[in-house]
Design a protein around this motif. Structure first.
Motif, mmCIF file in Angstrom:
data_model
loop_
_atom_site.group_PDB
_atom_site.id
_atom_site.type_symbol
_atom_site.label_atom_id
_atom_site.label_comp_id
_atom_site.label_asym_id
_atom_site.label_seq_id
_atom_site.Cartn_x
_atom_site.Cartn_y
_atom_site.Cartn_z
ATOM 1 N N ALA A 149 0.842 -1.198 0.000
ATOM 2 C CA ALA A 149 0.000 0.000 0.000
ATOM 3 C C ALA A 149 0.877 1.248 0.000
ATOM 4 N N TRP A 150 0.363 2.282 -0.622
ATOM 5 C CA TRP A 150 1.109 3.530 -0.755
ATOM 6 C C TRP A 150 0.269 4.703 -0.241
ATOM 7 N N GLY A 151 0.860 5.525 0.602
ATOM 8 C CA GLY A 151 0.162 6.708 1.086
ATOM 9 C C GLY A 151 0.239 7.853 0.092
ATOM 10 N N GLU A 152 -0.546 8.867 0.336
ATOM 11 C CA GLU A 152 -0.610 10.025 -0.571
ATOM 12 C C GLU A 152 0.738 10.711 -0.722
ATOM 13 N N LYS A 153 1.558 10.683 0.315
ATOM 14 C CA LYS A 153 2.835 11.399 0.295
ATOM 15 C C LYS A 153 3.947 10.593 -0.365
ATOM 16 N N ASN A 154 3.590 9.546 -1.086
ATOM 17 C CA ASN A 154 4.618 8.777 -1.764
ATOM 18 C C ASN A 154 4.664 9.133 -3.244
ATOM 19 N N MET A 155 5.463 8.369 -3.994
ATOM 20 C CA MET A 155 5.750 8.717 -5.386
ATOM 21 C C MET A 155 4.507 8.816 -6.250
ATOM 22 N N GLN A 156 3.629 7.819 -6.179
ATOM 23 C CA GLN A 156 2.441 7.832 -7.022
ATOM 24 C C GLN A 156 1.498 8.972 -6.657
ATOM 25 N N GLY A 157 1.482 9.332 -5.384
ATOM 26 C CA GLY A 157 0.672 10.473 -4.969
ATOM 27 C C GLY A 157 1.108 11.751 -5.652
ATOM 28 N N SER A 158 2.431 11.917 -5.819
ATOM 29 C CA SER A 158 2.946 13.124 -6.465
ATOM 30 C C SER A 158 2.584 13.175 -7.941
ATOM 31 N N LEU A 159 2.260 12.022 -8.521
ATOM 32 C CA LEU A 159 1.866 11.984 -9.923
ATOM 33 C C LEU A 159 0.376 12.251 -10.103
ATOM 34 N N MET A 160 -0.445 11.698 -9.204
ATOM 35 C CA MET A 160 -1.894 11.692 -9.421
ATOM 36 C C MET A 160 -2.665 12.776 -8.686
ATOM 37 N N VAL A 161 -2.241 13.135 -7.492
ATOM 38 C CA VAL A 161 -2.981 14.155 -6.738
ATOM 39 C C VAL A 161 -3.002 15.496 -7.468
ATOM 40 N N PRO A 162 -1.880 15.932 -8.088
ATOM 41 C CA PRO A 162 -1.934 17.200 -8.831
ATOM 42 C C PRO A 162 -2.916 17.200 -9.996
ATOM 43 N N LEU A 163 -3.349 16.014 -10.433
ATOM 44 C CA LEU A 163 -4.331 15.939 -11.514
ATOM 45 C C LEU A 163 -5.737 16.266 -11.018
ATOM 46 N N GLY A 164 -5.931 16.217 -9.697
ATOM 47 C CA GLY A 164 -7.241 16.508 -9.120
ATOM 48 C C GLY A 164 -7.877 15.345 -8.400
ATOM 49 N N PHE A 165 -7.243 14.160 -8.440
ATOM 50 C CA PHE A 165 -7.762 13.004 -7.727
ATOM 51 C C PHE A 165 -7.661 13.227 -6.217
ATOM 52 N N THR A 166 -8.578 12.604 -5.487
ATOM 53 C CA THR A 166 -8.461 12.510 -4.039
ATOM 54 C C THR A 166 -7.812 11.170 -3.730
ATOM 55 N N TRP A 167 -6.744 11.181 -2.952
ATOM 56 C CA TRP A 167 -6.081 9.930 -2.602
ATOM 57 C C TRP A 167 -6.902 9.163 -1.580
ATOM 58 N N SER A 168 -6.888 7.854 -1.668
ATOM 59 C CA SER A 168 -7.615 7.010 -0.713
ATOM 60 C C SER A 168 -7.218 7.342 0.718
ATOM 61 N N ARG A 169 -8.174 7.812 1.499
ATOM 62 C CA ARG A 169 -7.889 8.126 2.905
ATOM 63 C C ARG A 169 -7.564 6.856 3.678
ATOM 64 N N GLN A 170 -8.226 5.771 3.302
ATOM 65 C CA GLN A 170 -7.932 4.506 3.963
ATOM 66 C C GLN A 170 -6.486 4.089 3.741
ATOM 67 N N GLU A 171 -6.025 4.253 2.520
ATOM 68 C CA GLU A 171 -4.667 3.823 2.202
ATOM 69 C C GLU A 171 -3.634 4.690 2.926
ATOM 70 N N SER A 172 -3.874 5.997 2.968
ATOM 71 C CA SER A 172 -2.952 6.875 3.695
ATOM 72 C C SER A 172 -2.955 6.560 5.185
ATOM 73 N N LYS A 173 -4.126 6.241 5.707
ATOM 74 C CA LYS A 173 -4.224 5.950 7.140
ATOM 75 C C LYS A 173 -3.514 4.656 7.504
ATOM 76 N N ILE A 174 -3.619 3.657 6.643
ATOM 77 C CA ILE A 174 -3.084 2.341 6.987
ATOM 78 C C ILE A 174 -1.552 2.316 6.961
ATOM 79 N N VAL A 175 -0.925 3.288 6.275
ATOM 80 C CA VAL A 175 0.539 3.358 6.269
ATOM 81 C C VAL A 175 1.059 4.440 7.215
ATOM 82 N N LYS A 176 0.144 5.095 7.922
ATOM 83 C CA LYS A 176 0.543 6.158 8.839
ATOM 84 C C LYS A 176 1.489 5.612 9.902
#
Length: 323
Positions: free
Chosen positions: A207-234
């Motif tokens: 699992a990958w949180g929002e602050k990882n590599m893929q987050g830097s690619l997709m969040v700027p496009l306007g997607f909301t990152w999975s809150r569950q996924e970010s939470k589980i790697v917290k």
């Protein structure tokens, strides 16, 4: 998971330019300039490097791709998995000698007469000393808290090679493409939650949180990152984690769209195929709604990888737009 046609677009162009005749590091017995520069590497060490390196040896693919993206051709390289190099460039890159796997092959590296070695920040001091006896060694970021900022690795390599302006141009072009996708598909992306997973061992997924590599690619496009996924790697040192397959639902069941780790042929690995056969995976909302797509490499080496992911995201957005 829907099949996609693999297009390399900007990423392939980057590598094409590098292989088409960039003379900066093309081997052939070129002698290094006697002029040097002093740079500070990722480990905080001041290193005297050639002003214009001509025989560069990156010891891990996460530096090889930036070297190529920046318009240089290395004379040696670290090991790489088949499928992670653009198909139309693979034959040429595979001709470059592999001189490092888990550990560097010191005699093979010395035989190449490098004038600059790019080493990941995972080697012990004894190994680094042995490498320094061969040529100047610039340590770049592979692991650690900053590894999520994949652009930093290209910036580091560009500094070592003496071409920081090229890194700036690559970043500007990539950011422009992200903005273009965000504008073109804004209505499709709006309100969509995205998740990204991979698998690298039996009975587990990654699992990958929002602050990882893929987050830097997709969040700027306007997607909301999975809150569950970010939470589980917290709480992890790096915002990522290996988890049991039993935790799939608690990790990405809030994702409207799910991207899977793949190579640059649009192929997932055997471990991911096994995950896809589980009932837990099949019950994920994104899977049931047929909103699962290959997304390229979850670990981004450089701009070729990053552009490939945007290619795959655009494929997915076209598909979603057509619904």
């Amino acid at each position: 998971m829907r099949s996609t046609t693999v297009s390399l677009l900007a990423g392939s162009v980057v590598l094409s330019l590098a292989l088409a005749g960039c003379s900066s590091s093309d081997g052939g017995g070129s002698k290094a300039s006697s002029r040097t520069r002093t740079v500070t590497d990722a480990g905080g060490t001041e290193v005297k490097v050639p002003d214009k390196p001509k025989r560069v040896v990156p010891l891990h693919y996460s530096a090889t791709q930036p070297v190529l993206d920046l318009g240089f051709k290395p004379v040696g390289q670290g090991a790489f998995e088949k499928g992670i190099i653009p198909k139309d460039q693979a034959a040429e890159i595979e001709k470059i000698p592999v001189v490092a796997r888990q550990e560097p092959k010191l005699e093979d590296i010395a035989a190449l007469e490098p004038d600059l070695i790019l080493a990941p920040n995972v080697y012990d001091e004894e190994t680094l000393k042995a490498l320094r006896d061969i040529a100047p060694v610039y340590t770049f970021t592979l692991r650690g808290g900053d590894r999520a900022r994949w652009t930093q690795r290209t910036e580091e390599v560009a500094e070592a090679l003496g071409v920081p302006e090229k890194a700036d141009k690559l970043q500007a072009a990539f950011a422009k493409r992200q903005k273009g996708i965000a504008k073109k598909y804004g209505k499709v992306i709006k309100g969509k939650t995205v998740g990204v997973i991979g698998s690298y061992e039996e009975n587990n997924f990654y699992a990958w949180g929002e602050k990882n590599m893929q987050g830097s690619l997709m969040v700027p496009l306007g997607f909301t990152w999975s809150r569950q996924e970010s939470k589980i790697v917290k709480g992890q040192k790096e915002p990522e984690a290996t988890l049991s397959n039993e935790k799939l639902a608690s990790a990405v069941s809030d994702a409207d769209v799910l991207f899977l780790d793949s190579n640059l042929r649009g192929q997932v690995n055997a471990f991911m195929k096994t995950v896809q056969k589980t009932s837990l995976y099949k019950q994920l909302p994104a899977v049931k709604n047929d909103h699962v797509y290959v997304g390229g490499k979850n670990t981004v080496a450089g701009y070729t990888d990053a552009h490939y992911t945007l290619d795959r995201v655009e494929d997915a957005l076209k598909d979603l737009q057509a619904e």
